[in-house]
Motif scaffolding. Structure first.
Motif, PDB file in Angstrom:
ATOM      1  N   GLY A  45      -0.558 -11.768  38.503  1.00 43.27           N
ATOM      2  CA  GLY A  45      -0.767 -12.166  39.891  1.00 43.27           C
ATOM      3  C   GLY A  45      -0.263 -13.568  40.168  1.00 43.27           C
ATOM      4  N   PRO A  46      -0.580 -14.107  41.362  1.00 44.61           N
ATOM      5  CA  PRO A  46      -0.140 -15.463  41.691  1.00 44.61           C
ATOM      6  C   PRO A  46      -0.743 -16.490  40.735  1.00 44.61           C
ATOM      7  CG  PRO A  46      -0.978 -14.329  43.624  1.00 44.61           C
ATOM      8  CD  PRO A  46      -1.330 -13.478  42.453  1.00 44.61           C
ATOM      9  N   ARG A  47      -0.165 -17.687  40.744  1.00 45.07           N
ATOM     10  CA  ARG A  47      -0.585 -18.728  39.789  1.00 45.07           C
ATOM     11  C   ARG A  47      -2.060 -19.082  39.927  1.00 45.07           C
ATOM     12  NH1 ARG A  47       2.846 -23.867  40.395  1.00 45.07           N
ATOM     13  NH2 ARG A  47       2.295 -24.256  38.244  1.00 45.07           N
ATOM     14  N   TYR A  48      -2.576 -18.956  41.149  1.00 45.97           N
ATOM     15  CA  TYR A  48      -3.953 -19.393  41.408  1.00 45.97           C
ATOM     16  C   TYR A  48      -4.963 -18.240  41.336  1.00 45.97           C
ATOM     17  CZ  TYR A  48      -2.181 -17.403  45.684  1.00 45.97           C
ATOM     18  OH  TYR A  48      -1.592 -16.545  46.564  1.00 45.97           O
ATOM     19  N   ALA A  49      -4.509 -17.057  40.894  1.00 50.81           N
ATOM     20  CA  ALA A  49      -5.360 -15.865  41.031  1.00 50.81           C
ATOM     21  C   ALA A  49      -6.477 -15.787  39.990  1.00 50.81           C
ATOM     22  CB  ALA A  49      -4.497 -14.613  40.960  1.00 50.81           C
ATOM     23  N   ARG A  50      -6.284 -16.423  38.855  1.00 51.71           N
ATOM     24  CA  ARG A  50      -7.281 -16.246  37.788  1.00 51.71           C
ATOM     25  C   ARG A  50      -8.591 -16.958  38.123  1.00 51.71           C
ATOM     26  NH1 ARG A  50      -4.093 -16.655  32.053  1.00 51.71           N
ATOM     27  NH2 ARG A  50      -3.086 -14.633  32.218  1.00 51.71           N
ATOM     28  N   SER A  51      -9.664 -16.374  37.636  1.00 54.06           N
ATOM     29  CA  SER A  51     -10.979 -16.956  37.943  1.00 54.06           C
ATOM     30  C   SER A  51     -11.119 -18.354  37.324  1.00 54.06           C
ATOM     31  CB  SER A  51     -12.101 -16.039  37.469  1.00 54.06           C
ATOM     32  OG  SER A  51     -11.975 -15.831  36.089  1.00 54.06           O
ATOM     33  N   SER A  52     -10.443 -18.588  36.191  1.00 53.41           N
ATOM     34  CA  SER A  52     -10.518 -19.920  35.565  1.00 53.41           C
ATOM     35  C   SER A  52      -9.903 -20.976  36.489  1.00 53.41           C
ATOM     36  CB  SER A  52      -9.798 -19.922  34.218  1.00 53.41           C
ATOM     37  OG  SER A  52      -8.455 -19.523  34.380  1.00 53.41           O
ATOM     38  N   PHE A  53      -8.934 -20.589  37.299  1.00 50.14           N
ATOM     39  CA  PHE A  53      -8.323 -21.510  38.264  1.00 50.14           C
ATOM     40  C   PHE A  53      -9.315 -21.817  39.383  1.00 50.14           C
ATOM     41  CE2 PHE A  53      -5.850 -23.015  41.732  1.00 50.14           C
ATOM     42  CZ  PHE A  53      -4.669 -23.532  41.234  1.00 50.14           C
ATOM     43  N   ARG A  54      -9.923 -20.740  39.906  1.00 47.94           N
ATOM     44  CA  ARG A  54     -10.852 -20.905  41.038  1.00 47.94           C
ATOM     45  C   ARG A  54     -12.036 -21.784  40.678  1.00 47.94           C
ATOM     46  NH1 ARG A  54     -10.236 -15.082  41.622  1.00 47.94           N
ATOM     47  NH2 ARG A  54     -12.339 -14.690  40.906  1.00 47.94           N
ATOM     48  N   SER A  90       4.629 -27.510  30.880  1.00 52.79           N
ATOM     49  CA  SER A  90       4.876 -28.128  32.171  1.00 52.79           C
ATOM     50  C   SER A  90       4.154 -27.351  33.280  1.00 52.79           C
ATOM     51  CB  SER A  90       6.388 -28.161  32.392  1.00 52.79           C
ATOM     52  OG  SER A  90       6.710 -28.022  33.713  1.00 52.79           O
ATOM     53  N   GLU A  91       4.118 -26.026  33.151  1.00 49.34           N
ATOM     54  CA  GLU A  91       3.409 -25.207  34.145  1.00 49.34           C
ATOM     55  C   GLU A  91       1.897 -25.326  33.952  1.00 49.34           C
ATOM     56  OE1 GLU A  91       2.157 -21.648  34.206  1.00 49.34           O
ATOM     57  OE2 GLU A  91       2.240 -21.512  36.380  1.00 49.34           O
ATOM     58  N   ALA A  92       1.487 -25.346  32.676  1.00 45.43           N
ATOM     59  CA  ALA A  92       0.093 -25.628  32.286  1.00 45.43           C
ATOM     60  C   ALA A  92      -0.947 -24.713  32.924  1.00 45.43           C
ATOM     61  CB  ALA A  92      -0.251 -27.091  32.578  1.00 45.43           C
ATOM     62  N   LEU A  93      -0.565 -23.476  33.205  1.00 48.78           N
ATOM     63  CA  LEU A  93      -1.538 -22.557  33.804  1.00 48.78           C
ATOM     64  C   LEU A  93      -1.589 -21.197  33.127  1.00 48.78           C
ATOM     65  CD1 LEU A  93      -1.241 -22.848  37.682  1.00 48.78           C
ATOM     66  CD2 LEU A  93      -3.132 -23.549  36.249  1.00 48.78           C
ATOM     67  N   ASN A  94      -0.430 -20.582  33.007  1.00 44.72           N
ATOM     68  CA  ASN A  94      -0.405 -19.177  32.622  1.00 44.72           C
ATOM     69  C   ASN A  94       0.338 -18.957  31.316  1.00 44.72           C
ATOM     70  OD1 ASN A  94      -1.753 -17.458  34.468  1.00 44.72           O
ATOM     71  ND2 ASN A  94      -0.277 -18.056  36.022  1.00 44.72           N
ATOM     72  N   ILE A  95      -0.322 -19.191  30.199  1.00 44.68           N
ATOM     73  CA  ILE A  95       0.300 -18.906  28.913  1.00 44.68           C
ATOM     74  C   ILE A  95      -0.087 -17.472  28.563  1.00 44.68           C
ATOM     75  CG2 ILE A  95       0.655 -19.706  26.545  1.00 44.68           C
ATOM     76  CD1 ILE A  95       1.049 -21.941  28.606  1.00 44.68           C
ATOM     77  N   LYS A  96       0.895 -16.623  28.503  1.00 50.22           N
ATOM     78  CA  LYS A  96       0.625 -15.209  28.295  1.00 50.22           C
ATOM     79  C   LYS A  96       0.378 -14.902  26.820  1.00 50.22           C
ATOM     80  CE  LYS A  96       1.272 -14.201  32.494  1.00 50.22           C
ATOM     81  NZ  LYS A  96       0.053 -13.975  33.247  1.00 50.22           N
ATOM     82  N   ALA A  97      -0.259 -13.760  26.582  1.00 49.48           N
ATOM     83  CA  ALA A  97      -0.478 -13.330  25.198  1.00 49.48           C
ATOM     84  C   ALA A  97       0.864 -13.160  24.498  1.00 49.48           C
ATOM     85  CB  ALA A  97      -1.258 -12.023  25.169  1.00 49.48           C
TER      86      ALA A  97
END
Lengths: 286, 173
Positions: B97-106, A110-117
């Motif tokens: 970091g914040p949700r938008y911080a990663r270079s893949s996001f940018r 649902s978040e679809a951004l930050n899947i951690k190791a």
């Protein structure tokens, strides 16, 4: 199947002491909770948010359903309940793993951004949990199939071996400690007081960098031999303790260490357990 | 129960070959993931499906990274550009970091458009335009303070708040 093949398979699948699975089950539940509990704070701003919703590969969940804060809170609570079932053990332990797995991945998708190791590592460990004798109680008196342990050992061989050989082949600055120094002052992952101090001590970062790469590269080989197995795990334990003290990588260290009791050679684990029992009984008879 | 009253059990005979096949598949999958992690450009099918080996790709802190990078935003309100605190608008953050911080996001336009419109949505008063930039500066070894020495700021994305975006399931923001 012919006779020799059958006996070869019998030898291969000879039961091993299953005592470590109890510690693994409990440690997995704790480290899973360490990953899940802090996510509660993110429900309003990430998992149940309505204005930063993404549907991108590999996660297309938001095309089907967008969670609200209340529905995501329920999902989060169900995941936690799954971990409680696992910790209790018994018949509901494996269903508990499945519930936790589903709820966790609903949150992540649902978040679809930050899947951690550590999310991926926990998932692989959960598969091992489902393959192994994780639901049984009184494991100290039981011998079970080695398949669950093999699965876990192979996953850790892949993780350490892969990350270690990438470092060894692609980044020479690991050998000098330069990479470590810079990671320790990373604005998010680093800047812990002890890490800041260590980052400037090349006499610490250079050997630590080298040991890390050597440990990770050698793990896939040395873990299989009874003689080297406890030593390689001792170094791994030290490495994860170092990461825990020096960096902010969430529950990664807890998650990895949770699997170590099962990674330990079962016969060594049994000997250590028996020694512990002997000491206890000696103390109680005194 | 096995010998000497021990509770001994193992994989039933009929399940042993499938169990070995499962382990062999695991080894093959993890090995392939490592193999392709080493290559800069994979085969065409992997370019089309870049997440095939993602569950088993374990690049963790592999490369030397000498610089910090931080995403910042300027808002155009009442005819003036003002610096705004993006982390206060989007308070939840990970270890990374914040949700938008990663270079893949940018580097992803859809994600940046969503971030931009959510920023317009959350800011009071609502700005007319937004300008996102990334500031990079050298890390200072051995110091809690990380002064922005040699800082370089590059614009990454401009957005007009009157524009609209479609979120998944058709919601317009």
């Amino acid at each position: 199947m012919s006779e020799p093949n059958t006996s070869r398979l019998d030898r291969l699948f000879a039961p091993v002491w299953a005592g470590p699975w109890t510690i693994f089950r409990l440690a997995f539940a704790v480290s899973g909770a360490a990953a899940l509990l802090p996510r509660y704070a993110g429900i309003g701003d990430a998992y149940g948010v309505q204005d930063m919703v993404f549907s991108q590969r590999p996660f297309r969940l938001a095309d089907k359903i967008i969670f609200t804060e209340p529905t995501m809170t329920m999902n989060w609570a169900a995941g936690l309940a799954g971990l409680v079932l696992l910790a209790i053990g018994g018949r509901l332990a494996k269903p508990g793993v499945v519930i936790w797995l589903m709820c966790s991945w609903l949150m992540l998708a649902s978040e679809a951004l930050n899947i951690k190791a550590y999310d991926r590592l926990l998932t692989w460990m959960a598969i091992a949990m489902l393959l192994g004798p994780s639901s049984e109680r009184n494991m100290a008196d039981k011998w079970r199939s080695p398949v669950g342990r093999w699965f876990l050992v192979l996953v850790f061989c892949a993780i350490y071996g892969s990350t270690g050989w990438l470092k060894a082949l692609k980044e020479p600055a690991w050998w000098t400690g330069e990479v470590l120094s810079h990671h320790l002052v990373h604005q998010y992952f680093g800047l812990k007081p002890l890490g800041i101090w260590v980052s400037a001590q090349q006499w610490i970062t250079a050997p630590f960098g080298t040991i890390t790469v050597l440990f990770e590269c050698a793990f896939p080989l040395l873990i299989w031999f009874r003689r080297t197995n406890p030593w390689v795990l001792a170094i791994g334990f030290g490495m994860h303790l170092g990461i825990l003290l020096l960096m902010n990588v969430g529950p990664f260290s807890y998650v990895a260490i949770a699997a170590y009791p099962v990674l330990l050679h079962p016969e060594i684990a049994r000997r250590w357990w028996e020694r512990l029992q002997e000491r206890r009984s000696n103390r109680s008879t005194r | 129960m096995g010998e000497a009253g021990r509770d001994v059990r193992t994989t039933p005979r009929w399940l042993r070959v499938p169990a070995l096949l499962l382990l062999a598949a695991l080894v093959a999958y993890q090995s392939a993931a490592y193999h392709f992690a080493l290559e800069k450009t994979g085969p065409a099918w992997l370019v089309r499906s870049p997440y095939t080996f993602w569950p088993a790709t374990w690049q963790m802190f592999t490369y030397l990274d000498k610089r910090h990078s931080r995403v910042e935003v300027m808002a155009y309100v009442d005819g003036e550009w003002e610096e705004r605190d993006l982390e206060a608008l989007f308070p939840y953050r990970w270890e990374s970091g914040p949700r938008y911080a990663r270079s893949s996001f940018r580097k992803n336009r859809t994600r940046m458009r969503t971030l931009a419109q959510a920023t317009c949505h959350r800011m009071e008063p609502r700005p007319e335009k937004l300008r996102f930039s990334v500031t990079r500066w050298s890390k200072t070894i051995g110091s809690a303070e990380q002064p922005k020495k040699g800082a370089k700021t590059d614009p990454i994305f401009d957005w007009a708040c009157e524009d609209r975006i479609s979120l998944p399931r058709g919601k317009v923001l």
